[in-house]
Design a protein around this motif. Structure first.
Motif, PDB file in Angstrom:
ATOM      1  N   SER A  56      -6.161   8.883  -9.909  1.00  0.00           N
ATOM      2  CA  SER A  56      -4.788   8.363  -9.899  1.00  0.00           C
ATOM      3  C   SER A  56      -4.682   7.025 -10.609  1.00  0.00           C
ATOM      4  CB  SER A  56      -4.289   8.208  -8.454  1.00  0.00           C
ATOM      5  OG  SER A  56      -4.306   9.446  -7.786  1.00  0.00           O
ATOM      6  N   MET A  57      -5.802   6.302 -10.682  1.00  0.00           N
ATOM      7  CA  MET A  57      -5.741   4.977 -11.299  1.00  0.00           C
ATOM      8  C   MET A  57      -5.434   5.054 -12.798  1.00  0.00           C
ATOM      9  SD  MET A  57      -9.669   3.672 -11.743  1.00  0.00           S
ATOM     10  CE  MET A  57     -10.082   3.723 -10.022  1.00  0.00           C
ATOM     11  N   LEU A  58      -5.578   6.241 -13.382  1.00  0.00           N
ATOM     12  CA  LEU A  58      -5.302   6.393 -14.813  1.00  0.00           C
ATOM     13  C   LEU A  58      -3.815   6.470 -15.112  1.00  0.00           C
ATOM     14  CD1 LEU A  58      -8.074   9.023 -15.655  1.00  0.00           C
ATOM     15  CD2 LEU A  58      -8.156   6.530 -15.954  1.00  0.00           C
ATOM     16  N   LEU A  59      -2.973   6.429 -14.050  1.00  0.00           N
ATOM     17  CA  LEU A  59      -1.526   6.514 -14.241  1.00  0.00           C
ATOM     18  C   LEU A  59      -1.010   5.399 -15.142  1.00  0.00           C
ATOM     19  CD1 LEU A  59       1.155   7.906 -13.453  1.00  0.00           C
ATOM     20  CD2 LEU A  59       1.233   6.431 -11.430  1.00  0.00           C
ATOM     21  N   SER A  60      -1.553   4.184 -14.973  1.00  0.00           N
ATOM     22  CA  SER A  60      -1.147   3.064 -15.840  1.00  0.00           C
ATOM     23  C   SER A  60      -2.340   2.135 -16.038  1.00  0.00           C
ATOM     24  CB  SER A  60       0.025   2.294 -15.226  1.00  0.00           C
ATOM     25  OG  SER A  60      -0.419   1.431 -14.191  1.00  0.00           O
ATOM     26  N   ASP A  61      -2.311   1.359 -17.144  1.00  0.00           N
ATOM     27  CA  ASP A  61      -3.420   0.439 -17.440  1.00  0.00           C
ATOM     28  C   ASP A  61      -3.594  -0.585 -16.323  1.00  0.00           C
ATOM     29  OD1 ASP A  61      -3.865   1.760 -19.749  1.00  0.00           O
ATOM     30  OD2 ASP A  61      -2.919   0.280 -21.072  1.00  0.00           O
ATOM     31  N   SER A  73      -5.233  -6.580   0.119  1.00  0.00           N
ATOM     32  CA  SER A  73      -4.740  -5.803   1.262  1.00  0.00           C
ATOM     33  C   SER A  73      -4.865  -4.316   0.915  1.00  0.00           C
ATOM     34  CB  SER A  73      -3.279  -6.146   1.558  1.00  0.00           C
ATOM     35  OG  SER A  73      -2.465  -5.871   0.438  1.00  0.00           O
ATOM     36  N   ASP A  74      -4.810  -3.463   1.924  1.00  0.00           N
ATOM     37  CA  ASP A  74      -4.863  -2.002   1.719  1.00  0.00           C
ATOM     38  C   ASP A  74      -6.090  -1.579   0.919  1.00  0.00           C
ATOM     39  OD1 ASP A  74      -2.114  -1.129   2.818  1.00  0.00           O
ATOM     40  OD2 ASP A  74      -1.627  -2.751   1.422  1.00  0.00           O
ATOM     41  N   LEU A  75      -7.253  -2.046   1.360  1.00  0.00           N
ATOM     42  CA  LEU A  75      -8.486  -1.749   0.628  1.00  0.00           C
ATOM     43  C   LEU A  75      -8.786  -0.254   0.594  1.00  0.00           C
ATOM     44  CD1 LEU A  75     -10.874  -4.638   1.727  1.00  0.00           C
ATOM     45  CD2 LEU A  75      -9.723  -4.323  -0.460  1.00  0.00           C
ATOM     46  N   ASP A  76      -8.492   0.448   1.691  1.00  0.00           N
ATOM     47  CA  ASP A  76      -8.787   1.891   1.737  1.00  0.00           C
ATOM     48  C   ASP A  76      -8.081   2.632   0.605  1.00  0.00           C
ATOM     49  OD1 ASP A  76     -10.416   1.633   3.860  1.00  0.00           O
ATOM     50  OD2 ASP A  76      -8.962   2.230   5.376  1.00  0.00           O
ATOM     51  N   LEU A  77      -6.818   2.262   0.384  1.00  0.00           N
ATOM     52  CA  LEU A  77      -6.050   2.923  -0.672  1.00  0.00           C
ATOM     53  C   LEU A  77      -6.636   2.610  -2.041  1.00  0.00           C
ATOM     54  CD1 LEU A  77      -3.569   4.498  -1.669  1.00  0.00           C
ATOM     55  CD2 LEU A  77      -2.300   2.346  -1.637  1.00  0.00           C
ATOM     56  N   ILE A  78      -6.913   1.337  -2.292  1.00  0.00           N
ATOM     57  CA  ILE A  78      -7.413   0.936  -3.619  1.00  0.00           C
ATOM     58  C   ILE A  78      -8.801   1.513  -3.865  1.00  0.00           C
ATOM     59  CG2 ILE A  78      -7.955  -1.027  -5.106  1.00  0.00           C
ATOM     60  CD1 ILE A  78      -5.942  -2.665  -3.488  1.00  0.00           C
ATOM     61  N   ASP A  79      -9.632   1.564  -2.820  1.00  0.00           N
ATOM     62  CA  ASP A  79     -10.994   2.097  -2.976  1.00  0.00           C
ATOM     63  C   ASP A  79     -10.998   3.587  -3.268  1.00  0.00           C
ATOM     64  OD1 ASP A  79     -12.198  -0.313  -2.648  1.00  0.00           O
ATOM     65  OD2 ASP A  79     -12.600  -0.072  -0.509  1.00  0.00           O
ATOM     66  N   ASN A  80      -9.934   4.271  -2.919  1.00  0.00           N
ATOM     67  CA  ASN A  80      -9.909   5.732  -3.063  1.00  0.00           C
ATOM     68  C   ASN A  80      -8.821   6.198  -4.031  1.00  0.00           C
ATOM     69  OD1 ASN A  80     -11.918   6.748  -0.874  1.00  0.00           O
ATOM     70  ND2 ASN A  80     -10.688   5.200   0.176  1.00  0.00           N
ATOM     71  N   LEU A  81      -8.542   5.401  -5.027  1.00  0.00           N
ATOM     72  CA  LEU A  81      -7.539   5.786  -6.019  1.00  0.00           C
ATOM     73  C   LEU A  81      -7.981   7.001  -6.828  1.00  0.00           C
ATOM     74  CD1 LEU A  81      -6.355   2.328  -7.407  1.00  0.00           C
ATOM     75  CD2 LEU A  81      -4.982   3.976  -6.123  1.00  0.00           C
ATOM     76  N   GLY A  82      -9.255   7.074  -7.125  1.00  0.00           N
ATOM     77  CA  GLY A  82      -9.773   8.209  -7.887  1.00  0.00           C
ATOM     78  C   GLY A  82      -9.091   8.328  -9.247  1.00  0.00           C
ATOM     79  N   GLY A 110       0.816  -1.205   0.000  1.00  0.00           N
ATOM     80  CA  GLY A 110       0.000   0.000   0.000  1.00  0.00           C
ATOM     81  C   GLY A 110       0.850   1.256   0.000  1.00  0.00           C
ATOM     82  N   SER A 111       1.851   1.281   0.878  1.00  0.00           N
ATOM     83  CA  SER A 111       2.750   2.433   0.943  1.00  0.00           C
ATOM     84  C   SER A 111       3.533   2.576  -0.356  1.00  0.00           C
ATOM     85  CB  SER A 111       3.714   2.274   2.129  1.00  0.00           C
ATOM     86  OG  SER A 111       4.608   3.350   2.188  1.00  0.00           O
ATOM     87  N   ALA A 112       3.993   1.446  -0.903  1.00  0.00           N
ATOM     88  CA  ALA A 112       4.752   1.481  -2.158  1.00  0.00           C
ATOM     89  C   ALA A 112       3.900   2.047  -3.292  1.00  0.00           C
ATOM     90  CB  ALA A 112       5.243   0.077  -2.514  1.00  0.00           C
ATOM     91  N   LEU A 113       2.630   1.635  -3.351  1.00  0.00           N
ATOM     92  CA  LEU A 113       1.744   2.124  -4.405  1.00  0.00           C
ATOM     93  C   LEU A 113       1.483   3.622  -4.234  1.00  0.00           C
ATOM     94  CD1 LEU A 113      -0.014   1.569  -6.845  1.00  0.00           C
ATOM     95  CD2 LEU A 113      -1.880   0.921  -5.290  1.00  0.00           C
ATOM     96  N   SER A 114       1.290   4.032  -2.975  1.00  0.00           N
ATOM     97  CA  SER A 114       1.044   5.450  -2.701  1.00  0.00           C
ATOM     98  C   SER A 114       2.225   6.313  -3.150  1.00  0.00           C
ATOM     99  CB  SER A 114       0.789   5.641  -1.204  1.00  0.00           C
ATOM    100  OG  SER A 114       0.620   6.991  -0.896  1.00  0.00           O
ATOM    101  N   TRP A 115       3.446   5.879  -2.851  1.00  0.00           N
ATOM    102  CA  TRP A 115       4.645   6.635  -3.250  1.00  0.00           C
ATOM    103  C   TRP A 115       4.818   6.642  -4.771  1.00  0.00           C
ATOM    104  CZ3 TRP A 115       6.873  10.061  -0.422  1.00  0.00           C
ATOM    105  CH2 TRP A 115       6.921   9.933   0.977  1.00  0.00           C
ATOM    106  N   SER A 116       4.522   5.510  -5.414  1.00  0.00           N
ATOM    107  CA  SER A 116       4.698   5.458  -6.875  1.00  0.00           C
ATOM    108  C   SER A 116       3.684   6.358  -7.577  1.00  0.00           C
ATOM    109  CB  SER A 116       4.568   4.016  -7.376  1.00  0.00           C
ATOM    110  OG  SER A 116       3.253   3.534  -7.172  1.00  0.00           O
ATOM    111  N   ILE A 117       2.475   6.450  -7.018  1.00  0.00           N
ATOM    112  CA  ILE A 117       1.468   7.359  -7.588  1.00  0.00           C
ATOM    113  C   ILE A 117       1.928   8.799  -7.418  1.00  0.00           C
ATOM    114  CG2 ILE A 117      -0.865   8.253  -7.260  1.00  0.00           C
ATOM    115  CD1 ILE A 117      -1.711   5.375  -6.544  1.00  0.00           C
ATOM    116  N   ARG A 118       2.499   9.092  -6.236  1.00  0.00           N
ATOM    117  CA  ARG A 118       2.977  10.458  -5.982  1.00  0.00           C
ATOM    118  C   ARG A 118       4.130  10.816  -6.928  1.00  0.00           C
ATOM    119  NH1 ARG A 118       2.836  12.732   0.137  1.00  0.00           N
ATOM    120  NH2 ARG A 118       2.959  14.939  -0.384  1.00  0.00           N
ATOM    121  N   ALA A 119       4.924   9.796  -7.258  1.00  0.00           N
ATOM    122  CA  ALA A 119       6.049  10.020  -8.178  1.00  0.00           C
ATOM    123  C   ALA A 119       5.596  10.065  -9.636  1.00  0.00           C
ATOM    124  CB  ALA A 119       7.086   8.924  -8.001  1.00  0.00           C
TER     125      ALA A 119
END
Length: 673
Positions: free
Chosen positions: A550-555, A539-548, A506-515
């Motif tokens: 940001s999910m368009l960053l990659s397919d 795992s980390d459902l809160d993060l995935i549920d609230n990608l908004g 979850g943390s790794a995905l959050s940082w990669s989205i920020r980058a």
């Protein structure tokens, strides 16, 4: 982590060699012989400064070794570029002066003329108050510690801070305030009284005794007061002498009257220099007349004081031990021979006073040369000498910045492009960045270096060790505020990699989205999907549920977000919407081919529902996807060899056929009716 070391070129391989490895703000040094580390003495540089007896110090490159050890044992030395940064008791100096510095930058355009000068003088006094407060803390630490080594270190720092305040105060008088003739002497008297304090203990001893006039140091204290122009205190002490010795009453009254009538410059505009010079000349002649008449001949002490009043250089030099320094002698000499001295005349009096005071017995110390440069109004020489002598960049950086705001260094640019102010601020801020917490102060100093500050900040901020996520966020915020996009991406990638290594997806995905790193987001999304396949849940459902958005960053990230949305719709029993989304994921080719079987398997419960979920057209699409999945040679062989996969395929085909039949019957019934 192993650090690659270098050997001094040209060294004999069979003898001891000095090896070193460079770091951002330090160098590791060791001595080796035949590949074994041995004891060594690290290279050092010597610097010295002095004020009276207590202000001389040899400053060496700071070295922290790993232990003494026996001959041949491994020893490593750390040689730091700015050891003072690591002295805990100097933290107040760095932190509080930072606030003063920032206030000065913000107020640059607020005031003009006399108001601006008063503001700059106040800023200078604020800097001095910080130095003095830090000096008092250091003195208290020296008194309270029982460790002789620490006591010596603290005492040395007290001497350095004392010398720094002495120099700064003189620069304040001559450069910042730019005191004119008349007030100039009053400022120099205050300067001497504040900084030449070796006699304070002697004064306390005499004044606290039962009978001060009988104390062996009584006349020394009177002389000190006269030498420093403290006439009221000198007269008060002399009154105690006449009480104990009534025979000297007549001499006392004359001397007291002379001291009382001595003309002094005023800080206000109550009298002109011409008026002062006339009054002083008349008073001076009166003192000489009493001296020539032998009025004080029967009392050597009073006669000596009268000689000082008329500016007799020999009489003043006899009190050398009481003055302790040549600059005290200079101010006393000016007081009794040239009270209306002009700023540009100081250089002549200063040089001759130092020569007379030292008398060829000793050579000037570095501190003497700095003060002499100030009296000669050589600001650049003052800064240069201080840079060489003092053990850190704090002093020269802040003093130069203040002088630059006084418009005194505008024409001085260094040959390599930057002006002196910026060069020194860059050096000071670079030193701050070697400290684990003071680096935050360095950011603001770089911000106020218009030419190279941005480049330095970019280089230094990349070297900050990101030990915790909190620290990384702090660094990231600094970079984002300054639109340092490359550094933002770099920090986010580093933190994403750390999180991934620790399996914190979850943390790794959050940082990669920020980058905004599409490739890394794809990699982490694949890890999420792999975990789901192995464990059957996210795992980390809160993060995935609230990608908004940001999910368009990659397919792959889009697929992850949408696949999680499918599960949410299914859990809410919104089956038609879930079915449409599932089919879209497959037909739009967003889902990776390796995940198609999982998606088709997820369709099974929907196909088996009592209510028909998939239409005939949708069912045909699912059938086509299944056939595409099993049609490839490699996949076909895999399904033939794997019983579980074969069973899944057969179940899917059966469910799809059954659902298609139900749909056709239902649609036919609807059409018939």
């Amino acid at each position: 982590t192993a650090v690659p070391t270098q050997v001094v070129p040209g060294a004999d391989p069979s003898a001891r060699q000095l090896c070193f490895a460079w770091g951002p703000a330090e160098v590791l040094v060791c001595e080796t012989r035949f590949g074994r580390a041995g004891g060594s003495r690290s290279p050092s540089r010597s610097r010295s400064g002095s004020q009276s007896r207590s202000r001389s110090r040899a400053l060496t490159g700071s070295v922290a070794d790993a232990g003494e050890g026996a001959p041949g044992s491994s020893r490593v030395f750390v040689v730091r570029r700015d050891q003072d940064i690591y002295i805990q008791t100097l933290r107040k100096l760095f932190n509080e002066s930072h606030g003063i510095f920032m206030g000065l930058q913000r107020s640059e355009e607020e005031l003009a003329g006399k108001s601006r000068k008063a503001q700059l003088v106040q800023v200078s006094k604020n800097y001095r108050s910080v130095i003095r407060a830090c000096m008092e803390d250091m003195h208290q630490a020296a008194v309270s510690t029982r460790d002789p080594a620490l006591q010596g270190q603290y005492s040395t720092q007290v001497s350095i801070l004392s010398a720094m305040e002495l120099i700064w105060n003189l620069c304040e008088i001559l450069f910042v305030e730019a005191a004119a003739a008349g007030p100039l002497l009053l400022r120099l008297l205050d300067w001497v009284r504040l900084h030449v304090c070796d006699v304070d203990s002697m004064v306390r001893d005499v004044l606290s005794s039962e009978n001060p006039s009988k104390h062996k140091l009584f006349w020394n204290v009177v002389d000190v007061f006269v030498l420093q122009g403290r006439m009221d205190e000198a007269r008060h002490l002399l009154s105690k002498e006449v009480t104990a010795n009534p025979t000297s009453m007549n001499m006392y009254k004359i001397l007291d009257d002379l001291m009382k009538k001595m003309p002094m410059p005023s800080l206000g505009n109550t009298q002109t220099l011409t008026e002062l010079e006339l009054k002083w000349q008349h008073w001076h002649e009166e003192c000489q007349r009493f001296l020539q008449d032998g009025t004080f001949a029967s009392n050597p002490h009073m006669e000596s004081i009268c000689k000082i009043l008329v500016g007799d250089e020999d009489a003043i030099l006899e009190k050398k031990e009481l003055m302790t320094t040549w600059y005290h002698f200079l101010v006393t000499r000016l007081l009794y021979s040239h009270p209306t001295v002009k700023p540009m005349e100081l250089r002549f009096y200063a040089q001759s006073s130092m020569d007379l005071f030292l008398g060829g017995e000793s050579s000037p110390e570095p501190l003497d040369m700095i003060l002499m440069a100030a009296f000669e109004f050589e600001m650049h020489q003052v800064i240069k000498e201080c840079s060489i002598v003092l053990s850190n960049w704090w002093f020269v950086a802040h003093l130069t910045d203040l002088l630059d705001h006084c418009k005194l260094l505008q024409s001085h640019n260094l040959y390599f492009g930057s002006n002196m102010r910026e060069f020194l601020l860059l050096e000071y801020a670079s030193g701050l960045f070697s400290h684990h917490s003071l680096w935050q102060l360095g950011v603001d100093y770089f911000d106020h270096c218009p030419e190279f500050g941005r480049v330095y900040l970019e280089l230094h901020i990349e070297r900050i060790p990101l030990n915790t996520e909190q620290k990384a966020l702090k660094v990231l915020r600094i970079c984002e505020q300054r639109q340092m996009h490359e550094q933002v991406r770099s920090i986010c990638k580093i933190m994403a990699m750390k999180a991934l290594r620790n399996n914190r997806l979850g943390s790794a995905l959050s940082w990669s989205i920020r980058a905004k790193d599409a490739a890394f987001a794809t990699l982490i999304s694949d890890r999420f999907l792999k975990d789901y396949c192995e464990r059957g849940c996210f795992s980390d459902l809160d993060l995935i549920d609230n990608l908004g958005p940001s999910m368009l960053l990659s397919d792959r990230l889009t697929f992850l977000g949408k696949y999680r949305e499918f599960h949410r719709l299914y859990g809410e029993k919104r089956f038609p919407e879930a079915a449409r989304l599932l089919l879209t994921l497959m037909t739009a080719h967003i889902a990776p081919c390796s995940f198609w079987m999982t998606l088709l398997t997820d369709a099974l419960p929907l196909l088996e529902q009592k209510e028909i979920i998939f239409s005939a057209e949708q069912t045909y699409e699912l059938m086509r996807c299944l056939e595409d999945l099993t049609a490839g040679n490699a996949d076909k062989q895999k399904f033939q060899e794997d019983d579980v996969e074969t069973t899944k395929v057969e179940m899917l085909r059966l469910a799809l056929a059954r659902n298609l039949a139900r749909v056709i019957v239902k649609e036919g019934t609807v059409e018939g009716s």
